[in-house]
Design a protein around this motif. Structure first.
Motif, PDB file in Angstrom:
ATOM      1  N   UNK A 230      -2.310   8.121   4.333  1.00 49.74           N
ATOM      2  CA  UNK A 230      -1.630   7.341   3.300  1.00 49.74           C
ATOM      3  C   UNK A 230      -1.317   5.932   3.791  1.00 49.74           C
ATOM      4  N   UNK A 231      -0.911   5.807   5.040  1.00 50.06           N
ATOM      5  CA  UNK A 231      -0.624   4.484   5.605  1.00 50.06           C
ATOM      6  C   UNK A 231      -1.882   3.628   5.656  1.00 50.06           C
ATOM      7  N   UNK A 232      -3.027   4.207   6.022  1.00 52.81           N
ATOM      8  CA  UNK A 232      -4.284   3.460   6.064  1.00 52.81           C
ATOM      9  C   UNK A 232      -4.661   2.975   4.671  1.00 52.81           C
ATOM     10  N   UNK A 233      -4.469   3.821   3.669  1.00 49.24           N
ATOM     11  CA  UNK A 233      -4.809   3.433   2.301  1.00 49.24           C
ATOM     12  C   UNK A 233      -3.923   2.299   1.807  1.00 49.24           C
ATOM     13  N   UNK A 276       5.816  -6.471   3.472  1.00 41.83           N
ATOM     14  CA  UNK A 276       6.499  -5.218   3.169  1.00 41.83           C
ATOM     15  C   UNK A 276       5.562  -4.020   3.273  1.00 41.83           C
ATOM     16  N   UNK A 277       4.268  -4.218   3.184  1.00 41.93           N
ATOM     17  CA  UNK A 277       3.346  -3.107   3.430  1.00 41.93           C
ATOM     18  C   UNK A 277       3.372  -2.696   4.902  1.00 41.93           C
ATOM     19  N   UNK A 278       3.421  -3.679   5.784  1.00 42.75           N
ATOM     20  CA  UNK A 278       3.495  -3.368   7.213  1.00 42.75           C
ATOM     21  C   UNK A 278       4.818  -2.694   7.563  1.00 42.75           C
ATOM     22  N   UNK A 279       5.902  -3.157   6.962  1.00 41.94           N
ATOM     23  CA  UNK A 279       7.191  -2.504   7.202  1.00 41.94           C
ATOM     24  C   UNK A 279       7.203  -1.088   6.639  1.00 41.94           C
ATOM     25  N   UNK A 280       6.451  -0.873   5.571  1.00 42.25           N
ATOM     26  CA  UNK A 280       6.374   0.452   4.964  1.00 42.25           C
ATOM     27  C   UNK A 280       5.629   1.438   5.850  1.00 42.25           C
ATOM     28  N   UNK A 281       4.559   0.967   6.476  1.00 39.32           N
ATOM     29  CA  UNK A 281       3.693   1.850   7.266  1.00 39.32           C
ATOM     30  C   UNK A 281       3.972   1.751   8.765  1.00 39.32           C
TER      31      UNK A 281
END
Length: 321
Positions: A230-233, A276-281
């Motif tokens: 999920x993080x890669x996607x 925020x995508x990087x902070x999410x994953x």
């Protein structure tokens, strides 16, 4: 779907999209957009609750308003060419592009998972290709909307913890990129939409196994391998190199005919979204060294197809151009 009649509405939604893509006049385009809207609304009632009825009303009003503005400006344009600029603005309202996105986040928050992803993917095809059929001078006038959408999609996703809200503002940002790619001399728009739908379907396949909303719950799965996929996607959706989402944005930057200020706004919005995508994953990627993958699980067909979906389009697009 519990009711068989919903198959008919799904068929109407698909056929009406092809009707818009193949139309040669504004009346047929308007009819296709109306059928598309009426075919999608019954699909929003999966659980048949009161909140779904409220969400359907929130979706119906701006869509009907956009269709009314579109057909009215098309008729008045026969007498005054100045009113033609309202037609792409009406389509931007149906798309949910900023600053006409006031209806999009509330509708996404109240929808079940399957209709929400239909709204993120399939429901964008008809309006965006209707805009691409306009005269180039009209498309040039909506380039500021593309810049605002990219910036607002990046800023609006900051401090969001709901995965639906993150995907909503990500969709607004990607809508800006789609609008900027319309004037490209190559079929960049088609490739962008196909890649965006592919990545979004991958996220849907990861989320459909659970009924969580907070991203902290999403990444606290029993299987750390699912969190990693999920993080890669999500990183691919953000446009992080060397994943598929990066190349589709690179193609837009290379082939777009938008002014420099519009291009700079697109890049700035993408960088904000990536924050925020990087902070999410961040957490699932750091815990990668703690994962113990089984050989059979790593080589499963679903895992191979998932990873290929995030990497193979890179090769196909490079060979195409």
């Amino acid at each position: 779907m519990k009711s068989p009649y919903k198959s008919l509405f799904l068929f109407l939604m698909v056929v009406s999209t092809y009707m818009v893509l193949s139309s040669s006049n504004w009346l047929t385009t308007w009819m296709g957009l109306e059928i598309n809207m009426l075919g999608f609304i019954p699909l929003m009632y999966l659980k048949e609750t009161t909140s779904e009825s409220e969400t359907a009303a929130k979706y119906l009003v701006p869509q009907a308003l956009g269709s009314t503005i579109f057909i009215t400006s098309a008729m008045l344009a026969l007498h005054s060419n100045a009113l033609q600029s309202l037609m792409p603005i009406a389509m931007c309202m149906k798309l949910g592009a900023a600053p006409l996105h006031f209806w999009f986040p509330p509708v996404m928050a109240g929808l079940p998972l399957l209709p929400a992803f239909l709204l993120l993917t399939w429901q964008k095809i008809a309006p965006i290709f209707a805009i691409s059929s306009f005269h180039p001078t009209l498309i040039t006038k909506i380039l500021p909307i593309a810049a605002i959408s990219a910036l607002w999609g990046g800023i609006g996703g900051v401090n969001q913890t709901d995965i639906r809200s993150l995907l909503t503002y990500s969709s607004i940002a990607h809508t800006g990129w789609m609008l900027a790619s319309i004037n490209s001399p190559t079929p960049t728009l088609t490739l962008y939409i196909m890649t965006y739908i592919l990545i979004t379907i991958s996220i849907y396949m990861c989320l459909v196994k659970q009924s969580t909303k907070s991203h902290k719950q999403v990444f606290s799965l029993k299987e750390p391998y699912d969190s990693f996929l999920l993080a890669i996607t999500i990183l691919s959706l953000s446009g992080l190199p060397p994943l598929t989402g990066f190349l589709m944005k690179l193609l837009v930057l290379y082939f777009t005919e938008a002014p420099t200020i519009i291009t700079f706004s697109l890049i700035l919005g993408a960088m904000t979204s990536l924050l925020y995508y990087l902070s999410l994953t961040f957490t699932p990627l750091l815990s990668l060294n703690k994962m113990h993958f089984h050989k059979t699980k790593m080589m499963s067909k679903s895992s191979i197809m998932f990873l290929l979906s995030q990497t193979l389009p890179l090769s196909f697009i490079l060979f195409y151009f």
